[in-house]
Scaffold this motif. Structure first.
Motif, PDB file in Angstrom:
ATOM      1  N   MET A   1      -2.270  42.621  42.306  1.00 51.39           N
ATOM      2  CA  MET A   1      -1.164  43.470  42.716  1.00 51.39           C
ATOM      3  C   MET A   1       0.131  42.782  42.320  1.00 51.39           C
ATOM      4  O   MET A   1       0.270  41.571  42.415  1.00 51.39           O
ATOM      5  CB  MET A   1      -1.209  43.700  44.223  1.00 51.39           C
ATOM      6  N   VAL A   2       1.073  43.575  41.880  1.00 49.21           N
ATOM      7  CA  VAL A   2       2.402  43.090  41.511  1.00 49.21           C
ATOM      8  C   VAL A   2       3.422  43.919  42.267  1.00 49.21           C
ATOM      9  O   VAL A   2       3.311  45.134  42.328  1.00 49.21           O
ATOM     10  CB  VAL A   2       2.657  43.243  39.994  1.00 49.21           C
ATOM     11  N   GLU A   3       4.393  43.268  42.854  1.00 52.08           N
ATOM     12  CA  GLU A   3       5.478  43.964  43.532  1.00 52.08           C
ATOM     13  C   GLU A   3       6.781  43.604  42.845  1.00 52.08           C
ATOM     14  O   GLU A   3       6.930  42.514  42.309  1.00 52.08           O
ATOM     15  CB  GLU A   3       5.543  43.561  45.003  1.00 52.08           C
ATOM     16  N   GLY A   4       7.722  44.528  42.868  1.00 41.99           N
ATOM     17  CA  GLY A   4       8.999  44.247  42.243  1.00 41.99           C
ATOM     18  C   GLY A   4      10.070  45.208  42.715  1.00 41.99           C
ATOM     19  O   GLY A   4       9.840  46.033  43.592  1.00 41.99           O
ATOM     20  N   THR A   5      11.236  45.088  42.123  1.00 39.60           N
ATOM     21  CA  THR A   5      12.364  45.938  42.497  1.00 39.60           C
ATOM     22  C   THR A   5      13.033  46.484  41.242  1.00 39.60           C
ATOM     23  O   THR A   5      12.875  45.944  40.150  1.00 39.60           O
ATOM     24  CB  THR A   5      13.399  45.158  43.326  1.00 39.60           C
ATOM     25  N   THR A   6      13.775  47.571  41.433  1.00 39.09           N
ATOM     26  CA  THR A   6      14.570  48.154  40.370  1.00 39.09           C
ATOM     27  C   THR A   6      15.984  48.367  40.890  1.00 39.09           C
ATOM     28  O   THR A   6      16.237  48.281  42.084  1.00 39.09           O
ATOM     29  CB  THR A   6      13.997  49.519  39.925  1.00 39.09           C
ATOM     30  N   PHE A   7      16.895  48.639  39.986  1.00 35.83           N
ATOM     31  CA  PHE A   7      18.256  48.964  40.378  1.00 35.83           C
ATOM     32  C   PHE A   7      18.805  49.969  39.373  1.00 35.83           C
ATOM     33  O   PHE A   7      18.279  50.097  38.265  1.00 35.83           O
ATOM     34  CB  PHE A   7      19.151  47.722  40.437  1.00 35.83           C
ATOM     35  N   THR A  21      18.851  47.872  49.245  1.00 37.74           N
ATOM     36  CA  THR A  21      18.842  49.245  49.757  1.00 37.74           C
ATOM     37  C   THR A  21      17.392  49.657  49.983  1.00 37.74           C
ATOM     38  O   THR A  21      16.483  49.024  49.453  1.00 37.74           O
ATOM     39  CB  THR A  21      19.502  50.206  48.748  1.00 37.74           C
ATOM     40  N   PRO A  22      17.158  50.711  50.735  1.00 37.01           N
ATOM     41  CA  PRO A  22      15.770  51.135  50.983  1.00 37.01           C
ATOM     42  C   PRO A  22      15.022  51.502  49.709  1.00 37.01           C
ATOM     43  O   PRO A  22      13.835  51.238  49.583  1.00 37.01           O
ATOM     44  CB  PRO A  22      15.917  52.362  51.880  1.00 37.01           C
ATOM     45  N   GLY A  23      15.670  52.125  48.750  1.00 37.15           N
ATOM     46  CA  GLY A  23      15.008  52.538  47.513  1.00 37.15           C
ATOM     47  C   GLY A  23      14.977  51.425  46.489  1.00 37.15           C
ATOM     48  O   GLY A  23      15.717  50.461  46.564  1.00 37.15           O
ATOM     49  N   GLY A  24      14.096  51.593  45.508  1.00 32.25           N
ATOM     50  CA  GLY A  24      14.080  50.663  44.393  1.00 32.25           C
ATOM     51  C   GLY A  24      12.929  49.678  44.385  1.00 32.25           C
ATOM     52  O   GLY A  24      12.906  48.754  43.583  1.00 32.25           O
ATOM     53  N   ARG A  25      11.947  49.875  45.238  1.00 32.40           N
ATOM     54  CA  ARG A  25      10.794  48.979  45.245  1.00 32.40           C
ATOM     55  C   ARG A  25       9.615  49.651  44.549  1.00 32.40           C
ATOM     56  O   ARG A  25       9.486  50.858  44.548  1.00 32.40           O
ATOM     57  CB  ARG A  25      10.407  48.635  46.673  1.00 32.40           C
ATOM     58  N   PHE A  26       8.739  48.836  43.961  1.00 30.90           N
ATOM     59  CA  PHE A  26       7.526  49.374  43.380  1.00 30.90           C
ATOM     60  C   PHE A  26       6.379  48.395  43.587  1.00 30.90           C
ATOM     61  O   PHE A  26       6.584  47.220  43.883  1.00 30.90           O
ATOM     62  CB  PHE A  26       7.702  49.689  41.892  1.00 30.90           C
ATOM     63  N   CYS A  27       5.188  48.903  43.422  1.00 29.62           N
ATOM     64  CA  CYS A  27       3.981  48.089  43.544  1.00 29.62           C
ATOM     65  C   CYS A  27       3.007  48.558  42.468  1.00 29.62           C
ATOM     66  O   CYS A  27       2.776  49.756  42.318  1.00 29.62           O
ATOM     67  CB  CYS A  27       3.368  48.268  44.932  1.00 29.62           C
ATOM     68  N   SER A  28       2.447  47.642  41.702  1.00 27.44           N
ATOM     69  CA  SER A  28       1.429  47.956  40.704  1.00 27.44           C
ATOM     70  C   SER A  28       0.107  47.347  41.153  1.00 27.44           C
ATOM     71  O   SER A  28       0.047  46.179  41.520  1.00 27.44           O
ATOM     72  CB  SER A  28       1.810  47.376  39.336  1.00 27.44           C
ATOM     73  N   VAL A  29      -0.941  48.159  41.125  1.00 23.57           N
ATOM     74  CA  VAL A  29      -2.271  47.710  41.529  1.00 23.57           C
ATOM     75  C   VAL A  29      -3.181  47.815  40.312  1.00 23.57           C
ATOM     76  O   VAL A  29      -3.213  48.850  39.640  1.00 23.57           O
ATOM     77  CB  VAL A  29      -2.812  48.571  42.692  1.00 23.57           C
ATOM     78  N   PHE A  30      -3.922  46.763  40.024  1.00 22.96           N
ATOM     79  CA  PHE A  30      -4.783  46.713  38.852  1.00 22.96           C
ATOM     80  C   PHE A  30      -6.250  46.822  39.244  1.00 22.96           C
ATOM     81  O   PHE A  30      -6.671  46.250  40.240  1.00 22.96           O
ATOM     82  CB  PHE A  30      -4.562  45.395  38.098  1.00 22.96           C
ATOM     83  N   GLU A  31      -7.007  47.536  38.441  1.00 21.81           N
ATOM     84  CA  GLU A  31      -8.463  47.597  38.581  1.00 21.81           C
ATOM     85  C   GLU A  31      -9.037  46.919  37.337  1.00 21.81           C
ATOM     86  O   GLU A  31      -8.671  47.244  36.210  1.00 21.81           O
ATOM     87  CB  GLU A  31      -8.916  49.049  38.633  1.00 21.81           C
ATOM     88  N   PHE A  32      -9.923  45.957  37.559  1.00 20.71           N
ATOM     89  CA  PHE A  32     -10.470  45.172  36.459  1.00 20.71           C
ATOM     90  C   PHE A  32     -11.901  45.580  36.144  1.00 20.71           C
ATOM     91  O   PHE A  32     -12.688  45.884  37.033  1.00 20.71           O
ATOM     92  CB  PHE A  32     -10.430  43.680  36.802  1.00 20.71           C
ATOM     93  N   VAL A  38      -8.161  44.535  32.190  1.00 23.03           N
ATOM     94  CA  VAL A  38      -7.621  45.582  33.051  1.00 23.03           C
ATOM     95  C   VAL A  38      -8.215  46.921  32.624  1.00 23.03           C
ATOM     96  O   VAL A  38      -8.135  47.306  31.459  1.00 23.03           O
ATOM     97  CB  VAL A  38      -6.075  45.628  32.972  1.00 23.03           C
ATOM     98  N   ARG A  39      -8.805  47.618  33.570  1.00 24.81           N
ATOM     99  CA  ARG A  39      -9.372  48.937  33.304  1.00 24.81           C
ATOM    100  C   ARG A  39      -8.350  50.033  33.610  1.00 24.81           C
ATOM    101  O   ARG A  39      -8.194  50.979  32.872  1.00 24.81           O
ATOM    102  CB  ARG A  39     -10.618  49.156  34.157  1.00 24.81           C
ATOM    103  N   ARG A  40      -7.660  49.888  34.738  1.00 24.82           N
ATOM    104  CA  ARG A  40      -6.657  50.865  35.158  1.00 24.82           C
ATOM    105  C   ARG A  40      -5.515  50.145  35.852  1.00 24.82           C
ATOM    106  O   ARG A  40      -5.698  49.083  36.421  1.00 24.82           O
ATOM    107  CB  ARG A  40      -7.248  51.866  36.149  1.00 24.82           C
ATOM    108  N   MET A  41      -4.375  50.780  35.812  1.00 22.88           N
ATOM    109  CA  MET A  41      -3.216  50.263  36.530  1.00 22.88           C
ATOM    110  C   MET A  41      -2.562  51.440  37.248  1.00 22.88           C
ATOM    111  O   MET A  41      -2.325  52.484  36.653  1.00 22.88           O
ATOM    112  CB  MET A  41      -2.212  49.637  35.573  1.00 22.88           C
ATOM    113  N   TYR A  42      -2.299  51.262  38.525  1.00 19.61           N
ATOM    114  CA  TYR A  42      -1.650  52.284  39.341  1.00 19.61           C
ATOM    115  C   TYR A  42      -0.266  51.771  39.709  1.00 19.61           C
ATOM    116  O   TYR A  42      -0.122  50.625  40.136  1.00 19.61           O
ATOM    117  CB  TYR A  42      -2.434  52.546  40.627  1.00 19.61           C
ATOM    118  N   ILE A  43       0.736  52.604  39.534  1.00 22.22           N
ATOM    119  CA  ILE A  43       2.100  52.222  39.889  1.00 22.22           C
ATOM    120  C   ILE A  43       2.561  53.123  41.025  1.00 22.22           C
ATOM    121  O   ILE A  43       2.561  54.348  40.894  1.00 22.22           O
ATOM    122  CB  ILE A  43       3.062  52.357  38.703  1.00 22.22           C
ATOM    123  N   TYR A  44       2.919  52.510  42.133  1.00 22.05           N
ATOM    124  CA  TYR A  44       3.419  53.241  43.295  1.00 22.05           C
ATOM    125  C   TYR A  44       4.914  52.986  43.396  1.00 22.05           C
ATOM    126  O   TYR A  44       5.348  51.848  43.499  1.00 22.05           O
ATOM    127  CB  TYR A  44       2.706  52.784  44.568  1.00 22.05           C
TER     128      TYR A  44
END
Length: 66
Positions: A1-7, A21-32, A38-44
């Protein structure tokens, strides 16, 4: 899993900055796959970058530090 921020800034000039601020966060989850690749990557990502959807925002709204 990877977490990060945007602006950034939207078309109406409203800004967001993940971590400030409350907005601007993301999380990527990898399936191997069994071979370790990496088979799949989900971005929330919260699409309400500038926190305009206050009717469904259930956290406290009192000037919190993000």
């Amino acid at each position: 899993m990877v977490e990060g921020t945007t602006f950034g800034k939207d078309g109406e000039g409203r800004t967001w900055n993940g971590g400030e601020t409350p907005g601007g966060r993301f999380c990527s989850v990898f399936e191997f796959a069994s071979n370790g690749l990496v088979r799949r990557m989900y971005i929330y990502l919260d699409p309400d970058y500038t926190s305009q959807d206050t009717a469904r925002f259930h956290w406290r709204r009192a000037r919190e530090h993000w």
